[in-house]
Design an enzyme around this catalytic site. Structure first.
Site, mmCIF file in Angstrom:
data_model
loop_
_atom_site.group_PDB
_atom_site.id
_atom_site.type_symbol
_atom_site.label_atom_id
_atom_site.label_comp_id
_atom_site.label_asym_id
_atom_site.label_seq_id
_atom_site.Cartn_x
_atom_site.Cartn_y
_atom_site.Cartn_z
ATOM 1 N N LYS A 202 0.859 -1.186 0.000
ATOM 2 C CA LYS A 202 0.000 0.000 0.000
ATOM 3 C C LYS A 202 0.896 1.237 0.000
ATOM 4 C CE LYS A 202 -3.590 2.424 2.543
ATOM 5 N NZ LYS A 202 -4.604 2.340 3.612
ATOM 6 N N ARG A 223 1.056 9.928 5.624
ATOM 7 C CA ARG A 223 1.297 8.593 6.174
ATOM 8 C C ARG A 223 2.622 8.006 5.681
ATOM 9 N NH1 ARG A 223 -3.720 8.094 8.127
ATOM 10 N NH2 ARG A 223 -5.572 8.280 6.810
ATOM 11 N N LYS A 254 -2.193 -1.517 -3.777
ATOM 12 C CA LYS A 254 -3.067 -0.343 -3.670
ATOM 13 C C LYS A 254 -2.243 0.928 -3.724
ATOM 14 C CE LYS A 254 -6.143 1.757 -0.330
ATOM 15 N NZ LYS A 254 -6.706 1.673 0.997
HETATM 16 C C1 PBG Z 1 -7.069 3.272 5.554
HETATM 17 C C2 PBG Z 1 -7.572 3.263 4.154
HETATM 18 C C3 PBG Z 1 -7.470 4.283 3.214
HETATM 19 C C4 PBG Z 1 -8.095 3.825 2.064
HETATM 20 C C5 PBG Z 1 -8.572 2.558 2.335
HETATM 21 N N1 PBG Z 1 -8.213 2.211 3.633
HETATM 22 C C6 PBG Z 1 -6.970 5.657 3.338
HETATM 23 C C7 PBG Z 1 -5.571 5.954 3.567
HETATM 24 O O1 PBG Z 1 -4.691 5.096 3.640
HETATM 25 O O2 PBG Z 1 -5.304 7.150 3.715
HETATM 26 C C8 PBG Z 1 -8.231 4.583 0.791
HETATM 27 C C9 PBG Z 1 -9.235 4.041 -0.159
HETATM 28 C C10 PBG Z 1 -9.544 4.952 -1.284
HETATM 29 O O3 PBG Z 1 -8.896 5.998 -1.488
HETATM 30 O O4 PBG Z 1 -10.473 4.615 -2.021
HETATM 31 N N2 PBG Z 1 -8.081 2.841 6.456
#
Ligand code: PBG
Length: 331
Positions: A202, A223, A254
């Site tokens: 991610k 983050r 992701k």
């Molecule tokens: C964290 C999480 C995020 C997304 C899914 N789970 C946000 C992040 O990491 O800031 C993003 C999903 C999206 O943008 O569609 N709980």
């Protein structure tokens, strides 16, 4: 006719593209509704579904509108739903995440009861929606995200989600050791039946922008101390390998479209399914361009999903899951 005339050009790939029937038969990639997973937002205390302005067509659900959407998802024949909670109150440790009466756990019980047989009901296992500082974990005295203290919260959150009926826990927080920690907690509690989706690779992405509105994130800053640097492909492969070693049942890449190389790398070596999350910004870019009349919306949507599957995704989380499934079923 001379030999050279007959030989030029010998290869004519256009033959297989010459009619719709040929193109249908020759297609190398087919996306099936069963491969699509729909992310859903459920807001605590909402009396009406609330539109998310940065994600046209997506809403924060009430309990009632969630039930309707779940029924549509099941009827469309998609593979599952991924639930996100939007709580009314937040605090430093994200108490709402582990409270059985917290919005995500309430929504999970609703989903398990309504569609638990037809769909794989999945839950986001991360603290960011529930913390007042908006980070995915708890903070130490100096304000840094504390990895191992966060794992303790994730263990508790996992048990609460399992208890609520989630079949697959989506570990999206990017803490080191999160898959192993949660697996041990579940197994220790006799819940070896609950599966784990490791958001292994991610990336710290600008494409999460609209999601932050969708969950009313309180995050200031970013983050980057826990999510991957977009520059790093090998490190993505390492994170995939670590989650597999920690016995993730599924691993995730992701966002999707900007990381198709990482996805293809993972698909080539992973012994477990590899999924991809087509995130909020990917959705909103297409919707915004289509609203301007700059691209053909439906073709663009189908092309994005086909590309993600072509790169190696076994399933795709997408906000278009129901629409795409219905279109392909009736095509
Ligand atoms: C964290 C999480 C995020 C997304 C899914 N789970 C946000 C992040 O990491 O800031 C993003 C999903 C999206 O943008 O569609 N709980």
């Amino acid at each position: 006719m001379s030999l050279s005339d007959a030989a030029f050009p010998a290869a004519r790939p256009r033959r297989l593209r010459s009619t719709p029937a040929w193109r249908r038969l020759a297609a190398e990639t087919r996306v099936n509704p069963a491969q699509l997973v729909l992310p859903l937002f459920i807001a605590e205390g909402a009396s009406e579904p609330r539109p998310i302005s940065s994600m046209p067509g997506v809403v924060q659900h009430t309990a009632d509108s969630l039930r309707v959407e779940l029924a549509l998802a099941a009827a469309a024949g998609i593979g599952g739903v991924m639930l996100f909670g939007v709580p009314e109150h937040k605090d430093a440790i994200g108490s709402g995440a582990t409270d059985p009466a917290g919005i995500l756990n309430v929504a999970t019980r609703i989903a398990a009861a309504e569609v638990g047989d037809a769909l794989v009901v999945q839950t986001d296992l991360c603290l960011d929606e529930f913390t007042d500082h908006g980070h995915c974990g708890v903070l130490d005295a100096r304000g840094r995200v504390d990895n191992d203290a966060t794992l303790e919260r994730y263990r508790e959150m996992a048990l609460a989600q399992a208890q609520s009926g989630s079949a697959l826990l989506g570990l999206s927080g990017m803490m080191d050791g999160q898959v192993a920690a949660v697996r041990a907690a579940l197994d220790g509690a006799g819940r070896s039946d609950v599966a784990l989706l490791g958001y292994a690779a991610k990336y710290a992405s600008a494409f999460y922008g609209p999601f932050r509105e969708a969950v009313q994130s309180s995050l200031e800053g970013d983050r980057r101390t826990y999510q991957l640097d977009p520059a790093n492909r090998r490190e993505g492969a390492r994170e995939i390998a670590l989650d597999v070693a920690e016995s993730a049942d599924v691993v995730m890449v992701k966002p999707a479209m900007s990381y198709l190389d990482v996805l293809a790398d993972a698909a080539a070596v992973s012994p477990v399914p590899v999924w991809a999350y087509q995130v909020s910004g990917e959705y909103s870019m297409v919707e915004a361009a289509a609203a301007q009349g700059w691209i053909d919306r439906e073709r663009a949507i189908d092309e994005t999903l086909t590309s993600i599957v072509r790169a190696g995704a076994d399933a795709v989380l997408t906000y278009w899951a129901i629409e795409a499934a219905e279109r392909w079923t009736h095509a």
